[in-house]
Design a protein around this motif. Structure first.
Motif, PDB file in Angstrom:
ATOM      1  N   CYS A  10       0.860  -1.189   0.000  1.00  0.00           N
ATOM      2  CA  CYS A  10       0.000   0.000   0.000  1.00  0.00           C
ATOM      3  C   CYS A  10       0.893   1.234   0.000  1.00  0.00           C
ATOM      4  N   ARG A  11       0.570   2.203  -0.831  1.00  0.00           N
ATOM      5  CA  ARG A  11       1.398   3.407  -0.924  1.00  0.00           C
ATOM      6  C   ARG A  11       1.249   4.289   0.300  1.00  0.00           C
ATOM      7  N   ARG A  12       0.207   4.072   1.086  1.00  0.00           N
ATOM      8  CA  ARG A  12      -0.017   4.906   2.258  1.00  0.00           C
ATOM      9  C   ARG A  12       0.509   4.296   3.535  1.00  0.00           C
ATOM     10  N   CYS A  13       0.134   3.030   3.802  1.00  0.00           N
ATOM     11  CA  CYS A  13       0.521   2.422   5.081  1.00  0.00           C
ATOM     12  C   CYS A  13       1.637   1.390   4.931  1.00  0.00           C
ATOM     13  N   ARG A  15       1.340  -1.773   4.067  1.00  0.00           N
ATOM     14  CA  ARG A  15       0.909  -3.168   4.243  1.00  0.00           C
ATOM     15  C   ARG A  15       0.867  -3.890   2.908  1.00  0.00           C
ATOM     16  N   THR A  17      -0.671  -6.153   0.170  1.00  0.00           N
ATOM     17  CA  THR A  17      -2.027  -6.428  -0.280  1.00  0.00           C
ATOM     18  C   THR A  17      -1.938  -7.213  -1.577  1.00  0.00           C
ATOM     19  N   ALA A  22      -5.823  -4.010  -4.421  1.00  0.00           N
ATOM     20  CA  ALA A  22      -5.507  -2.585  -4.282  1.00  0.00           C
ATOM     21  C   ALA A  22      -6.177  -1.815  -5.405  1.00  0.00           C
ATOM     22  N   GLY A  26      -2.961   2.228  -5.814  1.00  0.00           N
ATOM     23  CA  GLY A  26      -2.120   1.396  -4.975  1.00  0.00           C
ATOM     24  C   GLY A  26      -2.397   1.540  -3.493  1.00  0.00           C
ATOM     25  N   VAL A  27      -3.623   1.871  -3.136  1.00  0.00           N
ATOM     26  CA  VAL A  27      -4.010   2.061  -1.741  1.00  0.00           C
ATOM     27  C   VAL A  27      -4.865   0.872  -1.321  1.00  0.00           C
ATOM     28  N   CYS A  28      -4.621   0.351  -0.121  1.00  0.00           N
ATOM     29  CA  CYS A  28      -5.382  -0.803   0.358  1.00  0.00           C
ATOM     30  C   CYS A  28      -6.802  -0.383   0.762  1.00  0.00           C
ATOM     31  N   CYS A  31      -7.112   1.785   4.045  1.00  0.00           N
ATOM     32  CA  CYS A  31      -6.754   3.198   3.889  1.00  0.00           C
ATOM     33  C   CYS A  31      -7.843   3.944   3.123  1.00  0.00           C
ATOM     34  N   ARG A  32      -8.407   3.300   2.095  1.00  0.00           N
ATOM     35  CA  ARG A  32      -9.488   3.916   1.324  1.00  0.00           C
ATOM     36  C   ARG A  32     -10.705   4.136   2.211  1.00  0.00           C
TER      37      ARG A  32
END
Length: 106
Positions: A10-13, A15, A17, A22, A26-28, A31-32
Motif C-alpha cells: 500500500c502506498r499509504r501504510c 501493508r 495487499t 488494491a 495502490g491504496v489498500c 486506507c481507502r
C-alpha cells in the motif's frame, strides 16, 4: 502448478495487499475506507446546509403555503441535498486522498 499471486505494498501504510485488491492508486481497502470516513461528515454538513437554504428559499417565496405542490417541492429539495452530498463526498475524498499521498514520505 500455478504461480503465487503477486502482492503489492500500500502506498499509504505499506501493508502488503494482493495485487488485485488494491485500487488503481495502490491504496489498500483499509486506507481507502479511512479516507471515505473522513470525507463523509464534510459531505453531510454541506447537504444539511443545502437543505436548510432550500427550505428558507421555499419559505421566503411562499411555495410551502400552497398545498398543491408541497410534496413536489420537498422531493426536489431532497434530491438537491442528496446531489450535494454525493458531489461533496467525492470532491472531499479526492482532496483528502491527494493530501495524504502528497504528505507521505514514500
Amino acid at each position: 502448478m500455478s504461480a503465487p499471486h503477486p502482492s503489492t505494498a500500500c502506498r499509504r501504510c505499506g501493508r502488503e495487499t494482493a495485487a488485485g485488491r488494491a485500487e488503481a492508486e495502490g491504496v489498500c481497502a483499509e486506507c481507502r475506507a479511512g479516507v471515505v470516513r473522513r470525507a463523509t461528515p464534510v459531505a453531510f454538513g454541506v447537504a444539511v446546509l443545502v437543505a436548510v437554504l432550500y427550505l428558507l428559499v421555499l419559505a421566503w417565496t411562499g411555495a410551502l403555503a400552497s398545498p398543491n405542490f408541497v410534496v413536489f417541492w420537498l422531493a426536489v429539495g431532497a434530491l438537491l441535498a442528496f446531489g450535494a452530498y454525493k458531489v461533496t463526498r467525492r470532491v472531499a475524498f479526492d482532496v483528502i486522498r491527494a493530501r495524504a499521498m502528497r504528505s507521505d514520505p514514500g
